[in-house]
Scaffold this active site. Structure first.
Site, PDB file in Angstrom:
ATOM      1  N   CYS A   2      11.213  20.671  -9.920  1.00 12.24           N
ATOM      2  CA  CYS A   2      10.390  21.617 -10.673  1.00 12.24           C
ATOM      3  C   CYS A   2      10.013  21.035 -12.032  1.00 12.24           C
ATOM      4  CB  CYS A   2      11.148  22.911 -10.893  1.00 12.24           C
ATOM      5  SG  CYS A   2      11.759  23.614  -9.371  1.00 12.24           S
ATOM      6  N   ARG A  27       5.748  16.998 -10.352  1.00 10.23           N
ATOM      7  CA  ARG A  27       7.161  17.277 -10.092  1.00 10.23           C
ATOM      8  C   ARG A  27       7.367  18.336  -9.019  1.00 10.23           C
ATOM      9  NH1 ARG A  27      10.495  15.395 -13.981  1.00 10.23           N
ATOM     10  NH2 ARG A  27      12.062  16.896 -13.365  1.00 10.23           N
ATOM     11  N   TRP A  74       9.213  23.493  -7.007  1.00 15.66           N
ATOM     12  CA  TRP A  74       9.437  22.727  -5.778  1.00 15.66           C
ATOM     13  C   TRP A  74      10.641  23.397  -5.153  1.00 15.66           C
ATOM     14  CZ3 TRP A  74      13.290  19.495  -3.677  1.00 15.66           C
ATOM     15  CH2 TRP A  74      12.872  18.630  -2.662  1.00 15.66           C
ATOM     16  N   ASN A 100      15.086  24.330 -13.505  1.00 16.55           N
ATOM     17  CA  ASN A 100      14.969  23.214 -12.575  1.00 16.55           C
ATOM     18  C   ASN A 100      16.385  22.774 -12.242  1.00 16.55           C
ATOM     19  OD1 ASN A 100      14.363  20.836 -11.182  1.00 16.55           O
ATOM     20  ND2 ASN A 100      14.215  19.641 -13.066  1.00 16.55           N
ATOM     21  N   GLU A 481       7.831  -1.057   2.394  1.00 12.95           N
ATOM     22  CA  GLU A 481       7.123  -0.346   1.320  1.00 12.95           C
ATOM     23  C   GLU A 481       5.713   0.066   1.768  1.00 12.95           C
ATOM     24  OE1 GLU A 481       7.861   1.096  -1.247  1.00 12.95           O
ATOM     25  OE2 GLU A 481       6.100   1.192  -2.513  1.00 12.95           O
ATOM     26  N   LYS A 485       4.447   3.907   1.889  1.00 12.01           N
ATOM     27  CA  LYS A 485       3.257   4.378   1.164  1.00 12.01           C
ATOM     28  C   LYS A 485       2.334   5.117   2.128  1.00 12.01           C
ATOM     29  CE  LYS A 485       4.262   4.233  -2.147  1.00 12.01           C
ATOM     30  NZ  LYS A 485       5.405   3.648  -2.764  1.00 12.01           N
ATOM     31  N   GLU A 488       3.864   8.561   3.249  1.00  7.52           N
ATOM     32  CA  GLU A 488       4.013   9.635   2.271  1.00  7.52           C
ATOM     33  C   GLU A 488       2.693  10.194   1.767  1.00  7.52           C
ATOM     34  OE1 GLU A 488       6.211   8.657  -1.304  1.00  7.52           O
ATOM     35  OE2 GLU A 488       5.402   6.643  -1.321  1.00  7.52           O
ATOM     36  N   HIS A 504      13.030  -6.679  19.846  1.00  5.62           N
ATOM     37  CA  HIS A 504      14.277  -6.024  20.247  1.00  5.62           C
ATOM     38  C   HIS A 504      14.112  -4.514  20.389  1.00  5.62           C
ATOM     39  CE1 HIS A 504      16.448  -9.763  19.845  1.00  5.62           C
ATOM     40  NE2 HIS A 504      15.844  -9.942  18.680  1.00  5.62           N
ATOM     41  N   LYS A 604       8.108  14.090  -7.666  1.00  7.97           N
ATOM     42  CA  LYS A 604       8.207  12.775  -8.312  1.00  7.97           C
ATOM     43  C   LYS A 604       9.639  12.372  -8.642  1.00  7.97           C
ATOM     44  CE  LYS A 604       6.443   9.077 -10.171  1.00  7.97           C
ATOM     45  NZ  LYS A 604       6.076   8.041  -9.210  1.00  7.97           N
TER      46      LYS A 604
HETATM   47  C1  F6R Z   1       7.976   6.576  -3.064  1.00  7.93           C
HETATM   48  C2  F6R Z   1       8.712   6.989  -4.240  1.00  7.93           C
HETATM   49  C3  F6R Z   1      10.143   7.339  -4.064  1.00  7.93           C
HETATM   50  C4  F6R Z   1      10.960   6.880  -5.279  1.00  7.93           C
HETATM   51  C5  F6R Z   1      12.403   7.374  -5.172  1.00  7.93           C
HETATM   52  C6  F6R Z   1      13.263   6.889  -6.315  1.00  7.93           C
HETATM   53  O1  F6R Z   1       6.669   6.248  -3.382  1.00  7.93           O
HETATM   54  O2  F6R Z   1       8.194   7.069  -5.310  1.00  7.93           O
HETATM   55  O3  F6R Z   1      10.667   6.815  -2.887  1.00  7.93           O
HETATM   56  O4  F6R Z   1      10.917   5.500  -5.365  1.00  7.93           O
HETATM   57  O5  F6R Z   1      12.416   8.775  -5.151  1.00  7.93           O
HETATM   58  O6  F6R Z   1      12.768   7.320  -7.537  1.00  7.93           O
HETATM   59  P1  F6R Z   1      13.168   6.622  -8.887  1.00  7.93           P
HETATM   60  O7  F6R Z   1      12.629   5.242  -8.861  1.00  7.93           O
HETATM   61  O8  F6R Z   1      12.552   7.466  -9.955  1.00  7.93           O
HETATM   62  O9  F6R Z   1      14.658   6.618  -8.946  1.00  7.93           O
END
Ligand code: F6R
Length: 609
Positions: A2, A27, A74, A100, A481, A485, A488, A504, A604
Site C-alpha cells: 500500500c 505500490r 494492495w 500499510n 529475467e 519481464k 509480469e 531434459h 513495487k
Molecule cells: C520484477 C521485480 C521484482 C523485484 C523484487 C525484489 O520486475 O521488480 O521481482 O525485483 O520484488 O525487489 P527489491 O529489489 O526492491 O528487493
C-alpha cells in the site's frame, strides 16, 4: 504494497494528497481513499479502482481541510471492496487511519474491542487498529496511539488524524516503510520519497518502534515508551523530473531509456581510468575484501537474477565461492555462516521484507552484511554494515529495469576490485575492464535507438500464449529475467531455462506455436553449444528469436529473427542482452493493451512476507 501520504500545513491538503498518491500508485492500486479534517469533522472518500478512477467518482479535490491522509491499497486482508479501502475510522468517526502492513494479532484485538462494544464495518486487519486507538483515547491522541501500538503485533506504517486534535498528524512505523518530509510551515508523511519530492527534499526516516507527531511547524519523534528521540534530517538528491514520466508513455519505457545515464551515474566517482574506489564513504576497504572467504547473496525476483549474474562474475574474476539464495527461503533455513562469510543483499527498494529478514537472520549468526541498494536510507541499507548504493534514481515502474542494470554494474565494480585486491586481476586487466565498462552507455543507447525493430517483432508475437527463454553461462540469469519481464507485464506464460537443460524436459513443449528466445551472443565458451541448442529447437518446429552479437552471420542462417546486441567482454554481455528483452516485454504488454507500469496483482515494494 500500500501507499500512504499525509499532510499538515497551511495549504488545502486534498490536491496535494491526490498528486502524492498518484506517485505512489506503483505500490498498490486496487482501491484508493482520503481523509481530511474540516470544521472539526473527519471527511472520508474512498472506493475501488485506480486512483484516477476513484477520483473521477468521488472528486477528492473537493474535500476541504488543511490536514489529511491518503492511501492506495494492495489488498492483504479482505477483498477489494469499498468497505475495505482505507482510510478506516473509529465508530464516533473522530479518528481516521491509513495503514500499510499486516497486523498479526488483529483477531485478538477485534475480540477485545468487540467486547467493549466496538463494531466493525470492514474485513481488514487495519480497522482493528483504529478501534484500539479509540478504545484508549482519553483526550490525548498521542497517548492513545502509544498505548495501542504497544498491543499491536505485526508490520505497520500508519498515518493517524483526529477531529479532536485537528492540527496534529501522527505517523508510526514498524517494519513497513514510512518517511517524514520536513517542509516550511508544512510537514508530510509518505511511504516513499517521490510522493513528496515536489514539496521538500528534507527527510526523516522513521525507525521501527518510533512515532512522529507532526504539526505544521513542528516534528517530534518518540519511542514506544513516549521518550523523545533525536533524529537526523537527510537531504535527498533525487530531482522531481527524475520521478516524472518525462514525455514517455510509461515509466517502464522511460526507465529502460534511462539505463545509459544511470549506469554512468552509478560509476561516477567510483572509477578512474585505471582504478576502482569502493572505499570512499562506504568503508568497503581492501582489508574487508581480504577477509572474505565465502559469499552468500540474498535477494528476491529481479534482484535475485542480478545475484546469479554476480555469482558468475565473482567466482570468475575474484575466485571466491558464491551461493545465491532466495531471501524468502534463506530466512527459514539454518545456513552455515562461518568466519569470513560475507552476505550480500541486493534490493532496489531496500524494503523487501524477505530480504530484510534474511539479513537479520544472517546477522544473528555473526555474518557481515554488505548491501547493494537503490533507495537511500531504506531499511536494508540502514541495517547493513556496508552499503553500495546504485544510482538508478527513483524506479516507479513495477517491473524492475534500470535498477537491475545498475545492480549488475555495482557487482561488476565490486568483483573487479576484489579480484585486484586478492591478486587475481593485474593493473592492466583492471584498466581493460574499466575500458569495457565505459563502452556500455553508448552501446545500450545504440540498442535503444533501434527499438523499432523490437516493436515490430513484438507485433508478431502478441497472440502467443507461451514463450521459452534460453541462455547459458552468465546469460542464463538473463533468460530468467527476460521470462520474468514478459510474464509480469504482458501476462504471457514464460519460462527461463539453461539452454542445455531444455532437452531434459521442456523440449517436449516445442512446436510451431512456441516462440523460443535464445541468448546467443558470440563468445569462445558456449556460443557453439547454444547454436546446437538452437538446432534442436528448429528441428522440432520452434520459432527462434536470437539475441545475437551484431554482425554475426552464422546465426542468421539458423534462426527466425534476430535482435542484435553490440559486442563487449563476455562478463558484460548480460547488461546488453537484457535490454532488447526488457523492450520486448514492454511492447508485448502495450500491444496487448496492458498497463506495464501497473501489472495486476503486483506491487513495487513487497514489504510483507
Ligand atoms: C520484477 C521485480 C521484482 C523485484 C523484487 C525484489 O520486475 O521488480 O521481482 O525485483 O520484488 O525487489 P527489491 O529489489 O526492491 O528487493
Amino acid at each position: 504494497m500500500c501507499g500512504i501520504v499525509g499532510y499538515v500545513g497551511e495549504k488545502e491538503a486534498a490536491p496535494l494528497l491526490v498528486e502524492g498518491l498518484k506517485k505512489l500508485e506503483y505500490r498498490g492500486y486496487d482501491s484508493a481513499g482520503m481523509a481530511t479534517i474540516s470544521e472539526k469533522k473527519v471527511l472520508i472518500e474512498k472506493d475501488v479502482g485506480k486512483i484516477e478512477e476513484v477520483d473521477k467518482k468521488v472528486n477528492f479535490k473537493s474535500m476541504k481541510g488543511k490536514i489529511g491522509l491518503a492511501h492506495s491499497r494492495w489488498a492483504t486482508h479482505g477483498d477489494v471492496t469499498k468497505e475495505n479501502a482505507h482510510p478506516h475510522t473509529s465508530m464516533k468517526e473522530d479518528i481516521s487511519i491509513v495503514h500499510n502492513g499486516i497486523i498479526e494479532n488483529f483477531a485478538d484485538i477485534k475480540k477485545k474491542v468487540g467486547k467493549e462494544g466496538h463494531t466493525f464495518s470492514s474485513d481488514t486487519d487495519t480497522e482493528a487498529i483504529v478501534h484500539l486507538i479509540a478504545a484508549h483515547h482519553e483526550g490525548n491522541l498521542k497517548e492513545a496511539v502509544l498505548k495501542a501500538l504497544n498491543e499491536l503485533e505485526g508490520a505497520y506504517a500508519l498515518g493517524i488524524i483526529s477531529s479532536k486534535e485537528p492540527h496534529t498528524l501522527i505517523a508510526a512505523r514498524n517494519e513497513s516503510p514510512l518517511i517524514i518530509g520536513v517542509g516550511e510551515g508544512e510537514n508530510f508523511i509518505a511511504s516513499d520519497v517521490p510522493a513528496i519530492l515536489e514539496h521538500t527534499k528534507k527527510i526523516i526516516y522513521l525507525d521501527n518502534g518510533e512515532i512522529g507527531v507532526l504539526t505544521k511547524d513542528n516534528v517530534d519523534i518518540f519511542d514506544l515508551e513516549g521518550n523523545k528521540v533525536e533524529k537526523k534530517i537527510h537531504t535527498i538528491e533525487w530531482t522531481v523530473e527524475k520521478a516524472e514520466k518525462g514525455g514517455f508513455d510509461h515509466f517502464m519505457l522511460k526507465e529502460i531509456f534511462e539505463q545509459p545515464s544511470v549506469i554512468s551515474e552509478t560509476v561516477e566517482g567510483r572509477i578512474s581510468e585505471d582504478s576502482i574506489d569502493l572505499n570512499g564513504k562506504t568503508g568497503f576497504t581492501s582489508e574487508e575484501m581480504k577477509r572474505i572467504k565465502r559469499i552468500i547473496i540474498v535477494a528476491c525476483g529481479t534482484s535475485w537474477h542480478a545475484g546469479l549474474v554476480g555469482e558468475f562474475m565473482i567466482e570468475e574474476l575474484a575466485k571466491i565461492p558464491v551461493e545465491v539464495e532466495y531471501a524468502s527461503e534463506f530466512r527459514y533455513r539454518d545456513p552455515i555462516v562461518e568466519k569470513g562469510t560475507l552476505i550480500i543483499a541486493i534490493s532496489q527498494s531496500g524494503e523487501t521484507a524477505d530480504t530484510l529478514a534474511a539479513i537479520r537472520h544472517a546477522k544473528k549468526k555473526g555474518a557481515k552484511i554488505l548491501s547493494i541498494v537503490n533507495v537511500k536510507g531504506s531499511s536494508i541499507a540502514r541495517e547493513s554494515d556496508i552499503v553500495l548504493y546504485t544510482k538508478a534514481g527513483p524506479e516507479i515502474g513495477v517491473a524492475s529495469t534500470k535498477a537491475f542494470t545498475t545492480q549488475l554494474i555495482m557487482l561488476y565494480l565490486m568483483t573487479v576490485e576484489i579480484g585486484h585486491v586478492l591478486g587475481h586481476t593485474n593493473d592492466q586487466q583492471v584498466k581493460n575492464r574499466i575500458r569495457d565498462l565505459r563502452l556500455l552507455p553508448l552501446q545500450i543507447q545504440s540498442m535503444l535507438d533501434e527499438r523499432k525493430n523490437v516493436h515490430t517483432l513484438a507485433k508478431k508475437f502478441i497472440e502467443k500464449a507461451h514463450a521459452l527463454y534460453l541462455g547459458r553461462g552468465i546469460n542464463f540469469p538473463i533468460a530468467l529475467e527476460g521470462a520474468l519481464k514478459l510474464k509480469e507485464v504482458s501476462y504471457v506464460h514464460a519460462e527461463g531455462y539453461p539452454a542445455a537443460e531444455m532437452k531434459h524436459g521442456p523440449i517436449a513443449l516445442i512446436d510451431k506455436n512456441m516462440p523460443v528466445v535464445v541468448i546467443a551472443t558470440k563468445d569462445d565458451r558456449t556460443y557453439k553449444k547454444v547454436l546446437s541448442n538452437i538446432q534442436e529447437v528448429k528441428a522440432r518446429g520452434g520459432i527462434v528469436i536470437a539475441i545475437a552479437s551484431k554482425g554475426d552471420r552464422d546465426i542468421k542462417k539458423c534462426v527466425d529473427y534476430i535482435l542484435p546486441v553490440p559486442q563487449n567482454s563476455y562478463i558484460l554481455t548480460p547488461l546488453l542482452a537484457v535490454v532488447p528483452l526488457q523492450l520486448f516485454a514492454y511492447y508485448v504488454a502495450v500491444l496487448r493493451k496492458h498497463d506495464p507500469d501497473k501489472p495486476k496483482n503486483l506491487a513495487k515494494s513487497v514489504t510483507v512476507e
